[in-house]
Scaffold this motif. Structure first.
Motif, PDB file in Angstrom:
ATOM      1  N   SER A  11       0.980  -1.123  -0.012  1.00  9.16           N
ATOM      2  CA  SER A  11       0.017   0.071   0.008  1.00  9.16           C
ATOM      3  C   SER A  11       0.821   1.238   0.132  1.00  9.16           C
ATOM      4  CB  SER A  11      -1.138  -0.150   1.333  1.00  9.16           C
ATOM      5  OG  SER A  11      -1.786  -1.085   1.041  1.00  9.16           O
ATOM      6  N   LEU A 124      -9.566   4.098   5.424  1.00  7.37           N
ATOM      7  CA  LEU A 124      -8.753   3.262   4.621  1.00  7.37           C
ATOM      8  C   LEU A 124      -8.784   1.710   5.415  1.00  7.37           C
ATOM      9  CD1 LEU A 124      -5.950   5.774   3.801  1.00  7.37           C
ATOM     10  CD2 LEU A 124      -7.544   4.504   2.192  1.00  7.37           C
ATOM     11  N   LEU A 126     -10.914   0.329   7.393  1.00  6.41           N
ATOM     12  CA  LEU A 126     -11.970  -0.308   7.458  1.00  6.41           C
ATOM     13  C   LEU A 126     -12.274  -0.898   6.095  1.00  6.41           C
ATOM     14  CD1 LEU A 126     -14.703  -0.779   8.714  1.00  6.41           C
ATOM     15  CD2 LEU A 126     -15.656   1.138   8.049  1.00  6.41           C
ATOM     16  N   PHE A 127     -12.102   0.044   5.150  1.00  5.86           N
ATOM     17  CA  PHE A 127     -12.585  -0.846   3.642  1.00  5.86           C
ATOM     18  C   PHE A 127     -11.353  -1.880   3.522  1.00  5.86           C
ATOM     19  CE2 PHE A 127     -11.600  -0.800  -0.923  1.00  5.86           C
ATOM     20  CZ  PHE A 127     -12.936  -0.685  -1.455  1.00  5.86           C
ATOM     21  N   TYR A 128     -10.212  -1.847   3.685  1.00  2.11           N
ATOM     22  CA  TYR A 128      -9.048  -2.994   3.358  1.00  2.11           C
ATOM     23  C   TYR A 128      -9.174  -4.190   4.325  1.00  2.11           C
ATOM     24  CZ  TYR A 128      -7.281  -0.026  -0.342  1.00  2.11           C
ATOM     25  OH  TYR A 128      -7.253   0.666  -1.406  1.00  2.11           O
ATOM     26  N   TYR A 130     -12.150  -5.455   5.031  1.00  5.53           N
ATOM     27  CA  TYR A 130     -12.799  -6.434   4.592  1.00  5.53           C
ATOM     28  C   TYR A 130     -12.136  -7.146   3.378  1.00  5.53           C
ATOM     29  CZ  TYR A 130     -17.396  -8.073   2.468  1.00  5.53           C
ATOM     30  OH  TYR A 130     -18.189  -9.155   1.973  1.00  5.53           O
ATOM     31  N   ARG A 131     -11.371  -6.084   2.407  1.00  3.99           N
ATOM     32  CA  ARG A 131     -10.469  -6.447   1.295  1.00  3.99           C
ATOM     33  C   ARG A 131      -9.551  -7.533   1.531  1.00  3.99           C
ATOM     34  NH1 ARG A 131     -10.558  -6.221  -4.153  1.00  3.99           N
ATOM     35  NH2 ARG A 131      -8.712  -5.406  -5.070  1.00  3.99           N
ATOM     36  N   ASP A 134     -10.150 -11.205   0.723  1.00  6.59           N
ATOM     37  CA  ASP A 134     -10.024 -11.645  -0.831  1.00  6.59           C
ATOM     38  C   ASP A 134      -8.528 -11.942  -0.894  1.00  6.59           C
ATOM     39  OD1 ASP A 134     -12.621 -11.523  -1.528  1.00  6.59           O
ATOM     40  OD2 ASP A 134     -12.467  -9.510  -1.992  1.00  6.59           O
ATOM     41  N   ARG A 143     -15.216 -18.775   2.500  1.00  7.00           N
ATOM     42  CA  ARG A 143     -15.023 -17.500   2.411  1.00  7.00           C
ATOM     43  C   ARG A 143     -16.356 -16.625   2.743  1.00  7.00           C
ATOM     44  NH1 ARG A 143     -16.817 -14.660  -1.852  1.00  7.00           N
ATOM     45  NH2 ARG A 143     -16.106 -12.272  -1.760  1.00  7.00           N
ATOM     46  N   LEU A 147     -16.642 -13.722   5.785  1.00  4.25           N
ATOM     47  CA  LEU A 147     -17.233 -12.428   5.373  1.00  4.25           C
ATOM     48  C   LEU A 147     -18.421 -12.061   6.295  1.00  4.25           C
ATOM     49  CD1 LEU A 147     -16.386 -12.131   1.648  1.00  4.25           C
ATOM     50  CD2 LEU A 147     -15.198 -11.128   3.455  1.00  4.25           C
ATOM     51  N   ASP A 148     -19.160 -12.981   6.285  1.00  8.88           N
ATOM     52  CA  ASP A 148     -20.406 -12.911   7.415  1.00  8.88           C
ATOM     53  C   ASP A 148     -20.240 -12.524   8.654  1.00  8.88           C
ATOM     54  OD1 ASP A 148     -22.463 -13.327   5.404  1.00  8.88           O
ATOM     55  OD2 ASP A 148     -22.866 -15.569   5.789  1.00  8.88           O
ATOM     56  N   MET A 150     -17.359 -11.034   9.415  1.00 15.44           N
ATOM     57  CA  MET A 150     -16.825  -9.594   9.678  1.00 15.44           C
ATOM     58  C   MET A 150     -17.862  -8.585   9.653  1.00 15.44           C
ATOM     59  SD  MET A 150     -13.152  -9.464   7.826  1.00 15.44           S
ATOM     60  CE  MET A 150     -12.705  -7.992   8.654  1.00 15.44           C
ATOM     61  N   ASP A 151     -18.778  -8.966   9.023  1.00 19.96           N
ATOM     62  CA  ASP A 151     -20.166  -8.073   8.658  1.00 19.96           C
ATOM     63  C   ASP A 151     -20.606  -8.107   9.990  1.00 19.96           C
ATOM     64  OD1 ASP A 151     -22.703  -7.229   8.438  1.00 19.96           O
ATOM     65  OD2 ASP A 151     -22.939  -8.401   6.359  1.00 19.96           O
ATOM     66  N   LEU A 154     -18.798  -5.698  12.305  1.00 17.11           N
ATOM     67  CA  LEU A 154     -18.666  -4.403  11.884  1.00 17.11           C
ATOM     68  C   LEU A 154     -20.295  -3.819  12.552  1.00 17.11           C
ATOM     69  CD1 LEU A 154     -19.759  -2.096   9.651  1.00 17.11           C
ATOM     70  CD2 LEU A 154     -17.592  -1.909  10.948  1.00 17.11           C
TER      71      LEU A 154
ATOM     72  N   ARG B  14     -32.456  -5.899  10.594  1.00 13.70           N
ATOM     73  CA  ARG B  14     -31.384  -6.296  11.299  1.00 13.70           C
ATOM     74  C   ARG B  14     -30.882  -5.458  12.241  1.00 13.70           C
ATOM     75  NH1 ARG B  14     -25.630  -7.205   8.377  1.00 13.70           N
ATOM     76  NH2 ARG B  14     -24.848  -8.340  10.125  1.00 13.70           N
ATOM     77  N   LEU B 126     -19.507   2.860   3.924  1.00 13.04           N
ATOM     78  CA  LEU B 126     -18.166   2.363   3.251  1.00 13.04           C
ATOM     79  C   LEU B 126     -18.219   1.014   3.282  1.00 13.04           C
ATOM     80  CD1 LEU B 126     -15.582   3.234   2.277  1.00 13.04           C
ATOM     81  CD2 LEU B 126     -14.497   3.296   4.473  1.00 13.04           C
ATOM     82  N   PHE B 127     -18.261   0.387   4.504  1.00 16.92           N
ATOM     83  CA  PHE B 127     -18.284  -1.180   4.819  1.00 16.92           C
ATOM     84  C   PHE B 127     -19.077  -1.883   3.734  1.00 16.92           C
ATOM     85  CE2 PHE B 127     -19.115  -5.309   6.553  1.00 16.92           C
ATOM     86  CZ  PHE B 127     -17.696  -5.883   6.750  1.00 16.92           C
ATOM     87  N   TYR B 128     -20.446  -1.413   3.851  1.00 18.01           N
ATOM     88  CA  TYR B 128     -21.264  -2.228   2.955  1.00 18.01           C
ATOM     89  C   TYR B 128     -21.442  -1.830   1.642  1.00 18.01           C
ATOM     90  CZ  TYR B 128     -22.975  -4.156   7.204  1.00 18.01           C
ATOM     91  OH  TYR B 128     -23.229  -4.910   8.369  1.00 18.01           O
ATOM     92  N   TYR B 130     -18.673  -2.236  -0.270  1.00 21.57           N
ATOM     93  CA  TYR B 130     -17.755  -3.137  -0.693  1.00 21.57           C
ATOM     94  C   TYR B 130     -18.713  -4.352  -0.572  1.00 21.57           C
ATOM     95  CZ  TYR B 130     -13.539  -5.864  -1.725  1.00 21.57           C
ATOM     96  OH  TYR B 130     -12.407  -6.383  -2.300  1.00 21.57           O
ATOM     97  N   ARG B 131     -19.425  -4.674   0.325  1.00 22.20           N
ATOM     98  CA  ARG B 131     -19.995  -5.718   0.768  1.00 22.20           C
ATOM     99  C   ARG B 131     -21.281  -6.218  -0.655  1.00 22.20           C
ATOM    100  NH1 ARG B 131     -20.158 -10.543   3.328  1.00 22.20           N
ATOM    101  NH2 ARG B 131     -22.041 -10.867   4.496  1.00 22.20           N
ATOM    102  N   LEU B 154     -11.519   4.066  -3.873  1.00 18.90           N
ATOM    103  CA  LEU B 154     -11.439   4.394  -2.381  1.00 18.90           C
ATOM    104  C   LEU B 154     -10.115   4.975  -2.080  1.00 18.90           C
ATOM    105  CD1 LEU B 154     -10.785   3.127   0.698  1.00 18.90           C
ATOM    106  CD2 LEU B 154     -12.590   4.523   0.406  1.00 18.90           C
ATOM    107  N   PHE B 155      -9.070   4.215  -2.786  1.00 23.22           N
ATOM    108  CA  PHE B 155      -7.824   4.621  -2.553  1.00 23.22           C
ATOM    109  C   PHE B 155      -7.611   6.124  -3.093  1.00 23.22           C
ATOM    110  CE2 PHE B 155      -3.063   4.516  -3.475  1.00 23.22           C
ATOM    111  CZ  PHE B 155      -2.561   3.623  -2.107  1.00 23.22           C
TER     112      PHE B 155
END
Lengths: 339, 339
Positions: A11, A124, A126-128, A130-131, A134, A143, A147-148, A150-151, A154, B14, B126-128, B130-131, B154-155
């Protein structure tokens, strides 16, 4: 942690195209992420190892993802709390505030610039977070389940942060249950339950084991919160590195305070509790009254109850011996506040 | 937009388990997301339709993802700019500030509570964002490419926000190039380039077409920024709904100002530019000097140049006629500032 180093190195190289300020923000974010005890990756690995997981590369990314989620949440929590210091050093807000001050900005302006940089840095992270899942290469059902998780983490932490905002803005003291629910949502789900369950999913554990780890994480997370509340008032400041006056001075809503507020003694505490000018001597007085009200004994009994429940979960038939052996020391760590 | 409605309805249900305050925060977030012109989904669909895409369900989620990313970025941008109003109505910060004021909190405290709620709301968006790509059901290479595009968006926007922070904190006026780079990073990549490219990827377009849409998006995004700067000073306030004094009063770094700062006349403008007490009459004076300095003519010529370049991209051989026909009107929309 190797995978976090890899992520931050790539990064940082990528940030280069957008100027030195951006490289510097990434450096600060790396510092915030890798400077801690990496408790969440340890939770992921402990569950994973105890369940005989074999895809070490993939699970490392999952652990890193939860740690980066933690960074995002504390960086933004510090914005909300207007905290400029963490672990005795300037945090991201503090670093950027200090630079703005040095550049001649007035205090209020400098603080806002610090908070603004922290909003961007937290976004940044937060976004990464989740990323990174992948990047782990995990696919299919595993997977989706990670992801669920992490969801869920959050989703819960945002709800907890909102409750915290409400409670700290209110005049009345919430109940013990409300405080523990808030703490569970804000911190325990993403720090204990989520990482433990994710480690189990990555090891291919049965649904029964995953569900038991959720129970274990919830009990241990609750125990952690009670330990934190107790040490914040009755701890040894030299050992914990945390003043035993500040919680009382800030009027922090803790399990102790919630219990005391339901007793007669509370009336004598109200004038001093949350007073910004509370002296150490006055704090001693409040501390004695918390003891006298029975709040300390109540919190200690509640702690013992949750620790026992966590141990009971470990004793369940479906929990393999190796997992039990891995998680026992975690209980000790939490009791010694080694998060 | 149906898929956004679906997402917010299920999130609201939810949120219910965590109390009415959380349901309310989700309601505010929904309001912020669906109240606009849904420009980014329109960009996704325009590219997709023009390239003969056939998986309408999946592309709808991709469009929704970019719109939710937009919500996240503007909600946090409003925190950074301490803006409590958007499109003439209280934004999330403003709504929560007003509630705290009504509950008796002092002004400064109420503002901080408003900003705090907006930090949490922006984190959710932001989180969702991507989701939502996972909700689209898109898999394999297309999925990876769409996620890469969201990542790039986002970057870039974080880099642009950081540059914006630096420029607004600095005394000197940045160059025209610096301002356009900042605007591209902060807004154009996620509003124009990313959505157009994602729509093309979802339609299975060739790499050449995807690259041309990046070029088109960059030119159009730059044109948009110049239009915005021009209308902010020379526009018709009744038509745009935006005062033509506020940019000058706030000392906003625009293409106009960057050009004027390189001329002799700038010395006469310095005392008034960015003055918090700037009157409409004084703004008229500054406006006349911007005209006199050649800044207005410069900006108009620059705008025409970028529009021409956008048209040139559309004329490239690889661009199908249907795509060209879909994108021509978008140029007109941007020129009329219909974003």
């Amino acid at each position: 942690m190797r995978v976090l180093d890899e992520f931050f190195s790539s990064s940082g190289r990528r940030a280069h195209q957008h100027g030195p300020q951006y490289v510097e923000l990434w450096r600060q974010l790396r510092h915030s992420t890798t400077g801690g005890k990496l408790f969440r990756p340890r939770m992921v690995f402990t569950a994973y190892d105890g369940l005989g997981g074999v895809d070490d590369e993939a699970v490392a990314w999952v652990g890193a993802a939860f740690e980066l989620l933690h960074t995002a949440l504390i960086v933004h929590d510090d914005v909300i709390d207007r905290d400029f210091v963490r672990r005795g050093l300037p945090n991201i807000s503090g670093t950027y505030r200090d630079r703005a001050l040095a550049a001649g900005a007035p205090q209020h302006e400098a603080e806002h610039r610090g908070l603004s940089a922290a909003v961007v840095a937290g976004d940044l992270a937060l976004f990464y977070s989740y990323r990174l899942i992948d990047r782990s290469g995990v696919t299919g059902r595993r997977r989706r389940r990670v992801l669920d998780l992490m969801d869920d983490a959050l989703f819960a932490s945002a709800a907890g942060e909102l409750l915290d905002l409400d409670y700290s803005g209110a005049i009345s003291i919430p109940t013990v249950d409300s405080i523990l629910t808030m703490a569970r949502l804000k911190t325990a789900v993403y720090s204990f339950e989520g990482p433990l369950m994710a480690g189990a999913v990555m090891a291919g554990a049965s649904d029964a084991v995953v569900a038991s780890l959720e129970d274990f994480g919830r009990e241990l997370g609750t125990a952690y919160q009670i330990v934190d509340d107790l040490l914040g008032v009755f701890g040894d400041a030299e050992e914990t590195g945390k003043s035993t006056t500040s919680d009382l001075r800030e009027g922090k809503r803790t399990v102790l305070v919630a219990h005391a507020a339901s007793t007669e003694i509370w009336r004598e505490m109200v004038p001093l509790f949350g007073s910004p000018t509370l002296s150490d001597l006055e704090a001693d007085g409040l501390r004695a009254k918390l003891d006298q009200s029975g709040a300390r004994a109540y919190a200690e009994a509640l702690l013992a109850e949750h620790v026992q429940r966590a141990r009971n979960v470990l004793a369940r038939a479906e929990m393999p011996e190796a997992l039990r052996a891995g998680l026992e020391p975690v209980i000790e760590t939490v009791l010694r506040r080694g998060r």
